[in-house]
Design a protein around this motif. Structure first.
Motif, PDB file in Angstrom:
ATOM      1  N   GLU A 140      31.722  52.363  42.144  1.00 28.93           N
ATOM      2  CA  GLU A 140      31.589  52.590  40.764  1.00 28.93           C
ATOM      3  C   GLU A 140      33.097  52.670  40.399  1.00 28.93           C
ATOM      4  O   GLU A 140      33.369  51.976  39.330  1.00 28.93           O
ATOM      5  N   LYS A 141      34.111  53.097  41.076  1.00 32.02           N
ATOM      6  CA  LYS A 141      35.535  53.129  40.645  1.00 32.02           C
ATOM      7  C   LYS A 141      36.040  51.634  41.045  1.00 32.02           C
ATOM      8  O   LYS A 141      36.645  51.148  39.874  1.00 32.02           O
ATOM      9  N   PHE A 142      35.596  50.939  41.828  1.00 28.04           N
ATOM     10  CA  PHE A 142      36.085  49.573  41.797  1.00 28.04           C
ATOM     11  C   PHE A 142      35.540  48.910  40.647  1.00 28.04           C
ATOM     12  O   PHE A 142      35.939  48.017  40.267  1.00 28.04           O
ATOM     13  N   SER A 143      34.240  49.030  40.288  1.00 28.24           N
ATOM     14  CA  SER A 143      33.426  48.323  39.207  1.00 28.24           C
ATOM     15  C   SER A 143      34.103  48.348  37.939  1.00 28.24           C
ATOM     16  O   SER A 143      33.910  47.663  37.322  1.00 28.24           O
ATOM     17  N   ASN A 144      34.789  49.499  37.830  1.00 31.10           N
ATOM     18  CA  ASN A 144      35.401  49.731  36.647  1.00 31.10           C
ATOM     19  C   ASN A 144      37.114  49.139  36.473  1.00 31.10           C
ATOM     20  O   ASN A 144      37.601  49.072  35.363  1.00 31.10           O
ATOM     21  N   LEU A 145      37.574  48.863  37.523  1.00 33.13           N
ATOM     22  CA  LEU A 145      38.752  48.228  37.591  1.00 33.13           C
ATOM     23  C   LEU A 145      38.527  46.589  37.032  1.00 33.13           C
ATOM     24  O   LEU A 145      37.640  46.067  37.557  1.00 33.13           O
ATOM     25  N   PRO A 146      39.261  46.214  36.391  1.00 33.19           N
ATOM     26  CA  PRO A 146      39.009  44.627  35.854  1.00 33.19           C
ATOM     27  C   PRO A 146      39.366  43.856  37.198  1.00 33.19           C
ATOM     28  O   PRO A 146      38.881  42.588  37.306  1.00 33.19           O
ATOM     29  N   GLY A 147      40.321  44.295  38.060  1.00 33.11           N
ATOM     30  CA  GLY A 147      40.649  43.259  38.846  1.00 33.11           C
ATOM     31  C   GLY A 147      41.553  44.168  40.208  1.00 33.11           C
ATOM     32  O   GLY A 147      41.606  45.207  39.922  1.00 33.11           O
ATOM     33  N   PHE A 148      42.059  43.492  41.202  1.00 29.44           N
ATOM     34  CA  PHE A 148      42.657  43.999  42.229  1.00 29.44           C
ATOM     35  C   PHE A 148      43.444  43.400  42.889  1.00 29.44           C
ATOM     36  O   PHE A 148      43.373  41.994  42.775  1.00 29.44           O
ATOM     37  N   ALA A 149      44.441  43.811  43.801  1.00 34.16           N
ATOM     38  CA  ALA A 149      45.462  43.042  44.509  1.00 34.16           C
ATOM     39  C   ALA A 149      45.382  43.693  45.544  1.00 34.16           C
ATOM     40  O   ALA A 149      46.607  44.057  46.240  1.00 34.16           O
ATOM     41  N   VAL A 150      44.535  43.775  46.552  1.00 35.85           N
ATOM     42  CA  VAL A 150      44.437  44.564  47.738  1.00 35.85           C
ATOM     43  C   VAL A 150      43.742  43.716  48.865  1.00 35.85           C
ATOM     44  O   VAL A 150      42.695  43.323  48.586  1.00 35.85           O
ATOM     45  N   PRO A 151      44.268  43.798  49.998  1.00 34.21           N
ATOM     46  CA  PRO A 151      43.636  43.047  51.031  1.00 34.21           C
ATOM     47  C   PRO A 151      42.320  43.965  51.643  1.00 34.21           C
ATOM     48  O   PRO A 151      42.162  44.995  51.194  1.00 34.21           O
TER      49      PRO A 151
END
Lengths: 201, 221
Positions: free
Chosen positions: B101-112
């Motif tokens: 859920e937390k991930f889907s609230n992020l617009p994007g990410f920069a993590v391996p």
């Protein structure tokens, strides 16, 4: 209230019926207008009217014949190879390059690569009138003008070296738009070309 | 001569028309305004004369900052949710529902990929810190572990198509377009890595996000 009372006195008639004081039905709008303008200013300043601009880039399909092979169907005299080098330099050659002298250097200014592309365009004889005619004919027939190979003679091969930066790439693609070059491809630099450039430097 | 009496005029100005106009404008701006989504990295894009507008929906954006850090974003919460659920399953990340859920609230990410479970344990402040956003590993090779962009592009497209299928307003498996938003100073090598990855996924059409520069006009010769 924001206005100054200009009515004359109380003005109730003597001996008349006692009436409740007539209250003005006017509502002072000033505070509301204040708030509205504040919000308006905020939204006007924060709004981003235009979505970011972008350019579209189509790359050749990898599995099929790559751009270089396609370019070989094109007459060598119609080809212009533009190599994007480090430090905002452009190395370019017309047709085929076999010796370092064939390669020339220029830059991204409007006096640099643009002139060369336009000159090359004239040389290969992209006849504007004939082109316009073919475009209108194609449009009438409901075809995409870009598909008519006959009218687009010049082919620009863009070969960015690993040291070139993204800006260089966008600049050169932009130059393609500015000069209305319809056939161009981004291709990898060949080792031979790298050798020639090294010798040139 | 009798004194000319100047009629006393009211100083009251009727504000109603002005407030009407102001309200109209305000409504317009409120409705049209779009707040910029937060982005973990700042990108100074080059300028061009292109005036193509970036679509708002069905778009995957690959941003690259000047250090070559790659940031991936996908529009739409549901699409991101489908994407991360699939990735979680196929790569055994072991994410909890809460983390998904937390991930889907992020617009994007920069993590391996391998750091994703730990990243999603952080609080929102720590998530913003540069050291926690090292960028998605990319490489000119087409090895998924080294060039993880391949994973995200693949799953991003699948998720977009799936979501558009489910969406009663769309009902067609439309896949996402790819936008590349790179900093001016990014070496071409990085871009080549991205393009290689995209081409291996048979995506040959990209949108390059640029600033508008009106100084150059197309020449008519």
């Amino acid at each position: 209230m924001a206005d100054i009372d200009t009515s004359k006195g109380g003005g109730h008639k003597k001996g008349g019926k006692k009436r409740g004081k007539k209250l003005s039905t006017r509502v002072d709008m000033a505070p509301m207008v204040d708030v509205i303008f504040l919000l308006l200013t905020f939204f006007m300043l924060t709004t981003t009217f235009s979505k970011p601009q972008a350019m579209q880039l189509n790359m050749p399909v990898k599995a099929e014949a790559n751009a270089e092979e396609q370019a070989q169907d094109v007459k060598a005299s119609n080809a212009l190879t533009v190599i994007l080098g480090p430090e905002n330099k452009i190395y370019y050659y017309e047709g085929l390059a076999t010796k370092p002298e064939d390669i020339q250097v220029t830059d991204y200014s409007s006096e640099g690569i643009r002139k060369i592309i336009l000159k090359k365009k004239r040389e290969v004889g992209e006849d504007i009138q004939a082109r316009e005619r073919l475009i209108t004919e194609a449009k009438k027939a409901g075809k995409d003008p870009a598909t008519i190979k006959k009218i687009w003679k010049l082919v620009v091969l863009i070969k960015p070296m690993d040291d070139a930066n993204y800006r260089n790439m966008v600049d050169i693609l932009d130059e393609m738009n500015i000069c209305a070059v319809s056939r161009y491809a981004i291709v990898d630099v060949t080792p031979q070309e790298l050798d020639l450039i090294k010798k040139k430097i | 001569m009798p004194k000319v009496k100047v009629a006393r005029k009211s100083t009251f100005i009727d504000m109603t028309p002005m407030s009407d106009v102001a309200t109209l404008l305000l409504t317009f701006f409120i409705l049209t305004t779009q707040f910029k989504g937060e982005e973990a990295i700042t990108v100074d894009t080059p300028s061009s004369i292109a005036e193509f507008k970036v679509p708002e929906r069905n778009i995957m954006t690959i941003s690259v900052d000047k250090e070559g850090k790659v940031y991936f974003s996908l529009d739409g919460k549901f699409k991101r949710k489908i994407m991360i659920e699939k990735v979680n399953q196929d790569f055994n990340l072991g994410l909890t529902d809460e983390q998904i859920e937390k991930f889907s609230n992020l617009p994007g990410f920069a993590v391996p990929l391998q750091d994703l479970p730990n990243y999603l344990k952080l609080n929102s402040q720590d998530m913003q810190q540069a050291k926690n956003n090292p960028g998605i590993p990319i490489d000119t090779s087409l090895d998924q572990t080294k060039n993880q962009l391949l994973i995200w592009i693949g799953y991003g497209r699948v998720a977009t198509a799936e979501r558009n299928m489910q969406d009663p307003n769309v009902g067609k498996p439309i896949t996402a377009d790819v936008a590349i938003k790179a900093d001016q100073k990014v070496p071409y090598k990085t871009i080549k890595g991205i393009i290689n990855a995209l081409q291996s996924k048979k995506i040959n059409k990209y949108i390059l996000i640029t600033d508008l520069d009106k100084s150059d006009k197309p020449v008519e010769d």
